[in-house]
Design an enzyme around this catalytic site. Sequence first.
Site, short mmCIF file in Angstrom:
data_model
loop_
_atom_site.label_atom_id
_atom_site.label_comp_id
_atom_site.label_asym_id
_atom_site.label_seq_id
_atom_site.Cartn_x
_atom_site.Cartn_y
_atom_site.Cartn_z
N MET A 240 -6.91 7.24 2.62
CA MET A 240 -7.95 7.55 3.60
C MET A 240 -7.36 7.42 5.01
O MET A 240 -8.09 7.26 5.98
CB MET A 240 -9.16 6.63 3.41
CG MET A 240 -9.82 6.82 2.04
SD MET A 240 -11.55 6.38 1.97
CE MET A 240 -11.48 4.65 2.37
N HIS B 4 0.56 1.63 2.05
CA HIS B 4 0.70 3.07 1.80
C HIS B 4 2.17 3.47 1.83
O HIS B 4 2.63 4.27 1.01
CB HIS B 4 -0.01 3.87 2.90
CG HIS B 4 -1.49 3.69 2.95
ND1 HIS B 4 -2.13 3.19 4.05
CD2 HIS B 4 -2.45 3.94 2.03
CE1 HIS B 4 -3.43 3.16 3.82
NE2 HIS B 4 -3.65 3.60 2.60
N GLN C 36 -2.12 -1.84 -6.29
CA GLN C 36 -2.78 -2.85 -7.13
C GLN C 36 -3.88 -3.61 -6.37
O GLN C 36 -4.75 -4.22 -6.97
CB GLN C 36 -1.75 -3.84 -7.66
CG GLN C 36 -2.33 -4.73 -8.75
CD GLN C 36 -1.60 -6.04 -8.91
OE1 GLN C 36 -0.39 -6.02 -9.14
NE2 GLN C 36 -2.31 -7.15 -8.78
O1 PAF Z 1 -7.77 3.77 -2.03
C1 PAF Z 1 -8.17 4.62 -1.22
O2 PAF Z 1 -7.68 4.74 -0.10
C2 PAF Z 1 -9.29 5.56 -1.63
O3 PAF Z 1 -10.24 4.91 -2.40
C3 PAF Z 1 -8.80 6.85 -2.31
C4 PAF Z 1 -8.11 6.56 -3.63
C5 PAF Z 1 -7.85 7.60 -1.40
C6 PAF Z 1 -9.99 7.77 -2.61
O4 PAF Z 1 -10.68 8.11 -1.46
#
Ligand code: PAF
Length: 284
Positions: A30, A37, A148
Amino acid sequence: MLLAPTIRRMQEVSRSWQKKGLAIGLVPTMGYLHEGHLSLIKKAVQSCDRVIVSVFVNPLQFGPSEDFESYPRDLKKDRSLCRRAGVDALFVPSAREMYPASFQTSIEVEKLSRGLEGAVRPGHFRGVATVVAKLLNACLPNVAFFGQKDYQQAVVIRQMVADLNFPVKIVVCPTVREPSGLAASSRNSYLGESERKEASMLYRALQLGAEKWKAKMPAEEVIRIVKDYIAKHSGFEIEYVETSDPKTLLPVREAGRPAVLSLAARLGKVRLIDNILVGAGLKT
Ligand code: PAF
């Protein structure tokens, strides 16, 4: 790095890669990218020929009183982080592109969505499962990477992928933590300096719980100790602390068995979640 704002364009690009026999990795996000990330992206870059990162703040997974409007966004920074990390394509659809006015289908992973986060955030996992299904169909990856930290999300997505026969492998990567133990999260940006310190107590509490679990202390006592530690060392208000079966997510009460010890807690308007795997021989 290619920027794809539409599903059609993203599919065209992915199909051209597929035709060349290239392995495609997807990291769904998101946005407001952080070290967590980046660790998923690194893993994807190492193990796939082409990597797509999706950035979409999914309105379907936020409840009416949650932080959809204020959720942090910084696409310019996300783009530059992705470029530097070796990402090949950024999928950045609009809400209208993902959910046109006629949109009316949703996916419910029933049992796994009921407890833990699902019990306090009704409809959350319906929103997650639905958007992830759409992201998989838009990006057509061979492998998709999740963290996780959102343990229940990963389990729900694995189940959806199996039930609906998506031809994709789901890889779950370990939680990335700051030196204090605080789990990396876009929502950490809501925390001030002293709140960050208090937030790191959540992981300390989980570690303490893990020790007690290893020593085969009964689940009720482990849960009480974790709650007491948080109450004593921080201003966080606990929503839940639970020991659950890593696969079914049902409560585990037999001390020492493999389990996921998870919690959600609030400090003012900031809500954080975290978890730790406890007991022997666990793999996510
Ligand atoms: O983990 C996230 O950032 C969100 O829940 C995802 C998997 C991108 C779905 O919108």
